[in-house]
Scaffold this motif. Structure first.
Motif, mmCIF file in Angstrom:
data_model
loop_
_atom_site.group_PDB
_atom_site.id
_atom_site.type_symbol
_atom_site.label_atom_id
_atom_site.label_comp_id
_atom_site.label_asym_id
_atom_site.label_seq_id
_atom_site.Cartn_x
_atom_site.Cartn_y
_atom_site.Cartn_z
ATOM 1 N N ASN A 53 0.651 11.396 -7.244
ATOM 2 C CA ASN A 53 0.602 10.014 -6.762
ATOM 3 C C ASN A 53 1.731 9.169 -7.347
ATOM 4 N N GLY A 54 2.023 9.395 -8.642
ATOM 5 C CA GLY A 54 3.088 8.609 -9.278
ATOM 6 C C GLY A 54 4.435 8.823 -8.621
ATOM 7 N N LEU A 55 4.743 10.071 -8.267
ATOM 8 C CA LEU A 55 6.013 10.362 -7.607
ATOM 9 C C LEU A 55 6.073 9.731 -6.210
ATOM 10 N N LEU A 56 4.953 9.761 -5.471
ATOM 11 C CA LEU A 56 4.967 9.164 -4.125
ATOM 12 C C LEU A 56 5.137 7.653 -4.190
ATOM 13 N N ILE A 57 4.518 7.001 -5.174
ATOM 14 C CA ILE A 57 4.711 5.549 -5.333
ATOM 15 C C ILE A 57 6.168 5.255 -5.662
ATOM 16 N N ALA A 58 6.734 6.034 -6.597
ATOM 17 C CA ALA A 58 8.145 5.830 -6.968
ATOM 18 C C ALA A 58 9.060 6.034 -5.766
ATOM 19 N N ALA A 59 8.769 7.057 -4.944
ATOM 20 C CA ALA A 59 9.604 7.340 -3.775
ATOM 21 C C ALA A 59 9.522 6.213 -2.747
ATOM 22 N N ALA A 60 8.307 5.696 -2.515
ATOM 23 C CA ALA A 60 8.137 4.627 -1.528
ATOM 24 C C ALA A 60 8.868 3.357 -1.961
ATOM 25 N N VAL A 61 8.763 3.020 -3.253
ATOM 26 C CA VAL A 61 9.478 1.842 -3.760
ATOM 27 C C VAL A 61 10.988 2.107 -3.735
ATOM 28 N N GLY A 62 11.395 3.332 -4.033
ATOM 29 C CA GLY A 62 12.814 3.682 -3.974
ATOM 30 C C GLY A 62 13.373 3.526 -2.568
ATOM 31 N N SER A 90 -13.706 8.095 -9.214
ATOM 32 C CA SER A 90 -14.041 9.232 -8.359
ATOM 33 C C SER A 90 -12.873 9.545 -7.433
ATOM 34 N N ALA A 91 -12.926 10.733 -6.810
ATOM 35 C CA ALA A 91 -11.863 11.132 -5.889
ATOM 36 C C ALA A 91 -11.736 10.145 -4.736
ATOM 37 N N ALA A 92 -12.874 9.694 -4.203
ATOM 38 C CA ALA A 92 -12.854 8.742 -3.081
ATOM 39 C C ALA A 92 -12.255 7.410 -3.506
ATOM 40 N N GLN A 93 -12.579 6.975 -4.750
ATOM 41 C CA GLN A 93 -12.023 5.710 -5.234
ATOM 42 C C GLN A 93 -10.503 5.808 -5.403
ATOM 43 N N ARG A 94 -10.029 6.977 -5.894
ATOM 44 C CA ARG A 94 -8.577 7.166 -6.019
ATOM 45 C C ARG A 94 -7.906 7.166 -4.652
ATOM 46 N N VAL A 95 -8.523 7.857 -3.692
ATOM 47 C CA VAL A 95 -7.963 7.879 -2.337
ATOM 48 C C VAL A 95 -7.908 6.468 -1.771
ATOM 49 N N LEU A 96 -8.969 5.704 -1.980
ATOM 50 C CA LEU A 96 -9.014 4.326 -1.488
ATOM 51 C C LEU A 96 -7.887 3.499 -2.098
ATOM 52 N N LEU A 97 -7.776 3.526 -3.416
ATOM 53 C CA LEU A 97 -6.805 2.679 -4.092
ATOM 54 C C LEU A 97 -5.368 3.101 -3.783
ATOM 55 N N LEU A 117 -4.285 2.156 -0.298
ATOM 56 C CA LEU A 117 -3.943 0.741 -0.171
ATOM 57 C C LEU A 117 -2.553 0.464 -0.754
ATOM 58 N N VAL A 118 -2.246 1.083 -1.895
ATOM 59 C CA VAL A 118 -0.928 0.884 -2.516
ATOM 60 C C VAL A 118 0.181 1.397 -1.593
ATOM 61 N N LEU A 119 0.027 2.627 -1.101
ATOM 62 C CA LEU A 119 1.067 3.222 -0.251
ATOM 63 C C LEU A 119 1.147 2.530 1.105
ATOM 64 N N ALA A 120 0.007 2.055 1.619
ATOM 65 C CA ALA A 120 0.023 1.302 2.881
ATOM 66 C C ALA A 120 0.816 0.013 2.729
ATOM 67 N N LEU A 171 9.448 0.952 12.717
ATOM 68 C CA LEU A 171 8.158 1.178 13.378
ATOM 69 C C LEU A 171 7.359 2.338 12.782
ATOM 70 N N PRO A 172 7.953 3.505 12.502
ATOM 71 C CA PRO A 172 7.176 4.577 11.875
ATOM 72 C C PRO A 172 6.583 4.178 10.531
ATOM 73 N N ASN A 173 7.295 3.332 9.777
ATOM 74 C CA ASN A 173 6.737 2.844 8.520
ATOM 75 C C ASN A 173 5.463 2.035 8.761
ATOM 76 N N LEU A 174 5.472 1.210 9.799
ATOM 77 C CA LEU A 174 4.274 0.426 10.117
ATOM 78 C C LEU A 174 3.136 1.333 10.583
ATOM 79 N N LEU A 175 3.464 2.389 11.331
ATOM 80 C CA LEU A 175 2.431 3.338 11.767
ATOM 81 C C LEU A 175 1.825 4.070 10.569
ATOM 82 N N VAL A 176 2.661 4.462 9.620
ATOM 83 C CA VAL A 176 2.149 5.120 8.413
ATOM 84 C C VAL A 176 1.304 4.145 7.600
ATOM 85 N N ALA A 177 1.726 2.890 7.539
ATOM 86 C CA ALA A 177 0.916 1.885 6.832
ATOM 87 C C ALA A 177 -0.462 1.768 7.480
#
Length: 386
Positions: free
Chosen positions: A68-77, A114-121, A124-127, A153-159
């Motif tokens: 998750n940390g790498l994906l957040i860094a990549a999205a901000v990058g 929990s796993a569901a709480q991590r997925v939720l949070l 939301l961050v990546l969206a 547009l693809p970024n908005l669809l992924v969000a």
């Protein structure tokens, strides 16, 4: 689970491949900071998906933080690459967004979410970051383009897909590897984003490189004015239009007074600054549609469409006064900056070269008459009659 892991492996390979492609492209031309940032973002994103693929074999906390940390860094990058490309200064804001995202991720591990709480949070961050990337590229302005819209547009669809997954996770025990329509939409969207944004950003960078090459071919690097080649080409086009519309066309030849003495006495750096001050002052005195170009050294020319002899002379006087009042200093001492100008209006059968020659002769009459003055070229019709 295996289907989702296969998606993750494909995304890892795809992102790393695009990073290698962009790195190779960047070596063929002038290095671009936004391209370097985007390349690193794709490499980090690929590493993040690879960490997701390997996560079942990693210690739980390590796998969660790394993937998750790498994906957040990549999205901000990626957001940093877009804003750098567009010239926006959002570095501090994006750094804050990165710290917030990574902080929330650490909190899910520290408080044993929990796993569901991590997925939720994390959804939301990546969206939020994906939506921001979409808005950055689609945002209207002087640099808006269809290609930017296609990238955004693809970024908005992924969000949207991430928000949907967050909503599903809030009401169920959804894990990152649990098959569901929302999960499939997220990974398909990520793959679509990879393909479209990969080629799209590459094309944006190529367009920027081509525009830079066009500018180098037509612009004087010191003053930012049209260079000799560009000026003469524009003058030929303006002459053809003037003949077609039956309008007058005038030219000015300008030479900075005592420039060699100034350059030799105060140094070449001061001479360069004098040329820049002159270009700014002269350009400010002209009208929209007039073209100021540097022909070489301290010689400049001005193209005046739809301007007769009287109008050209009046404008030349205005330009001369503007240059004489321009602020040019050397070590706190105000230096005189003046210009001599020759004015010529194209006559019947005149070419650009002929008119520039007449304006040049008028310029040297101004030099011989004491400098810092405007002289009108001899009318070719009067000369023919005489």
């Amino acid at each position: 689970m295996n289907e989702i892991r296969a998606f993750m492996l494909m995304l890892a390979i795809g992102n790393i491949s695009y990073a290698v492609l962009m790195a190779g492209y960047s070596r063929t031309g002038r290095p671009d900071r936004s391209m370097k940032i985007w390349t690193w973002a794709k490499l980090i994103e690929g590493a993040g998906f690879l960490a997701f693929w390997l996560r079942p074999s990693l210690p739980p906390a390590t796998g969660v933080l790394l993937s998750n940390g790498l994906l957040i860094a990549a999205a901000v990058g990626e957001a940093l690459a877009y804003t750098t490309f567009l010239g926006y200064r959002w570095q501090r804001g994006l750094l804050g967004l990165f710290i917030l995202g990574e902080g929330l991720l650490l909190a899910t591990v520290a408080f044993d979410a929990s796993a569901a709480q991590r997925v939720l949070l994390m959804s939301l961050v990546l969206a939020t970051i994906a939506g921001l990337n979409g808005l950055i590229m689609i945002g209207t302005g002087p640099r808006f383009s269809l290609l930017r819209c296609i990238i955004g547009l693809p970024n908005l669809l992924v969000a949207f897909a991430f928000f949907w997954r967050a909503w599903v996770a809030s009401g169920s025990g959804l894990d990152v590897y649990t098959p569901s329509p929302s999960q499939t939409t997220v990974y398909l969207g990520a793959y679509f984003l990879l393909v479209v944004n990969g080629f799209g950003f590459l094309l944006l960078c190529k367009q920027k490189d081509e525009a830079r090459l066009r500018e180098l071919a037509t612009t004087d690097s010191l003053t930012g004015l049209a260079n000799r080649h560009c000026f003469l080409a524009e003058a030929e086009r303006a002459q053809a239009q003037a003949r077609r519309l039956g309008q007058p066309l005038s030219l000015l030849m300008l030479d900075i007074d005592h420039f060699k003495r100034m350059n030799d006495g105060h140094g070449h750096a001061f001479g360069d600054r004098a040329l820049q001050v002159f270009a700014a002052a002269a350009g400010a005195a002209l009208r929209r549609g007039d073209l100021l170009g540097r022909l070489g050294g301290e010689e400049f020319a001005v193209l005046l469409p739809a301007t007769d002899a009287a109008g050209a002379f009046a404008l030349a006087e205005r330009l001369r006064r503007a240059v004489a009042t321009a602020a040019l200093e050397d070590q706190g001492e105000r230096m005189a900056l003046t210009v001599s100008i020759g004015v010529a209006t194209l006559g019947e059968g005149d070419g650009i070269g002929t008119a520039l020659g007449r304006a040049d002769k008028a310029l040297y009459r101004a030099k011989r008459a004491g400098r810092n003055r405007v002289e009108q070229a001899e009318d070719p019709l009067d000369r023919a009659i005489a």
